[in-house]
Design a protein around this motif. Structure first.
Motif, short mmCIF file in Angstrom:
data_model
loop_
_atom_site.label_atom_id
_atom_site.label_comp_id
_atom_site.label_asym_id
_atom_site.label_seq_id
_atom_site.Cartn_x
_atom_site.Cartn_y
_atom_site.Cartn_z
N ILE A 78 0.85 -1.19 0.00
CA ILE A 78 0.00 0.00 0.00
C ILE A 78 0.89 1.24 0.00
O ILE A 78 2.04 1.18 0.45
CB ILE A 78 -0.98 0.02 1.20
CG1 ILE A 78 -0.22 0.07 2.53
CG2 ILE A 78 -1.92 -1.15 1.16
CD1 ILE A 78 -1.13 0.29 3.72
N PRO A 79 0.40 2.36 -0.54
CA PRO A 79 1.20 3.58 -0.56
C PRO A 79 1.65 3.96 0.85
O PRO A 79 0.93 3.75 1.83
CB PRO A 79 0.25 4.63 -1.13
CG PRO A 79 -0.78 3.86 -1.87
CD PRO A 79 -0.92 2.54 -1.15
N HIS A 80 2.84 4.54 0.94
CA HIS A 80 3.43 4.88 2.24
C HIS A 80 2.51 5.77 3.07
O HIS A 80 2.41 5.60 4.28
CB HIS A 80 4.80 5.54 2.05
CG HIS A 80 5.51 5.80 3.33
ND1 HIS A 80 5.99 4.79 4.12
CD2 HIS A 80 5.79 6.96 3.96
CE1 HIS A 80 6.55 5.31 5.19
NE2 HIS A 80 6.45 6.62 5.11
N ASP A 81 1.84 6.73 2.43
CA ASP A 81 0.97 7.63 3.19
C ASP A 81 -0.27 6.95 3.75
O ASP A 81 -0.92 7.47 4.65
CB ASP A 81 0.57 8.84 2.33
CG ASP A 81 -0.22 8.46 1.09
OD1 ASP A 81 0.00 7.35 0.56
OD2 ASP A 81 -1.05 9.27 0.66
N ARG A 82 -0.60 5.77 3.24
CA ARG A 82 -1.73 5.00 3.78
C ARG A 82 -1.28 3.95 4.78
O ARG A 82 -2.09 3.22 5.32
CB ARG A 82 -2.50 4.32 2.65
CG ARG A 82 -3.27 5.30 1.79
CD ARG A 82 -4.21 4.61 0.84
NE ARG A 82 -5.01 3.59 1.46
CZ ARG A 82 -5.35 2.44 0.87
NH1 ARG A 82 -4.95 2.19 -0.35
NH2 ARG A 82 -6.09 1.56 1.49
N ASN A 83 0.01 3.86 5.01
CA ASN A 83 0.57 2.85 5.90
C ASN A 83 0.46 3.35 7.35
O ASN A 83 1.46 3.68 7.99
CB ASN A 83 2.02 2.57 5.52
CG ASN A 83 2.55 1.34 6.20
OD1 ASN A 83 1.83 0.63 6.87
ND2 ASN A 83 3.83 1.10 6.02
N GLN A 84 -0.75 3.44 7.83
CA GLN A 84 -1.01 3.92 9.19
C GLN A 84 -1.66 2.80 10.00
O GLN A 84 -2.13 1.82 9.46
CB GLN A 84 -1.96 5.13 9.14
CG GLN A 84 -1.46 6.27 8.29
CD GLN A 84 -0.20 6.89 8.82
OE1 GLN A 84 -0.05 7.08 10.02
NE2 GLN A 84 0.73 7.20 7.93
#
Length: 98
Positions: A78-84
């Protein structure tokens, strides 16, 4: 070498790996890289619709890097900014490690 070709009835293998999950795939790759003739069998014809690897550890990425697979794994994540939403803690109410 990884292949989706079906073996002929006369082919011989040193090791049979049953299951194409993370452990089976890693075992087959590691054995193959050591020159062990390995056959991996999986009951499912394709990959799962649902994501399986939610967190890949630093050590796992080191191993994947030595196998030349790091970029393939990163590109399918998944995109890094969605890796929460992943936290490393000592307990549910304890110290946040990262």
């Amino acid at each position: 070498m990884i292949s989706d070709a079906s073996p002929t009835g006369s082919e011989r293998f040193d090791v049979l790996v049953v299951g194409g999950g993370p452990c089976g795939l890693a075992a087959a790759i590691a054995l193959g890289r050591c020159g062990v003739k390995t056959l991996l069998v999986e009951k499912h014809p394709s990959t799962s619709f649902h994501p399986r690897g939610h967190v890949v550890s630093a050590r796992t990425m080191e191993i994947l890097r030595t196998w030349g697979l790091e970029e393939a794994v990163r590109s399918r994540g998944i995109p890094h900014d969605r890796n929460q939403g992943i936290a490393f803690v000592r307990s549910l109410v304890g110290e946040l490690i990262g």
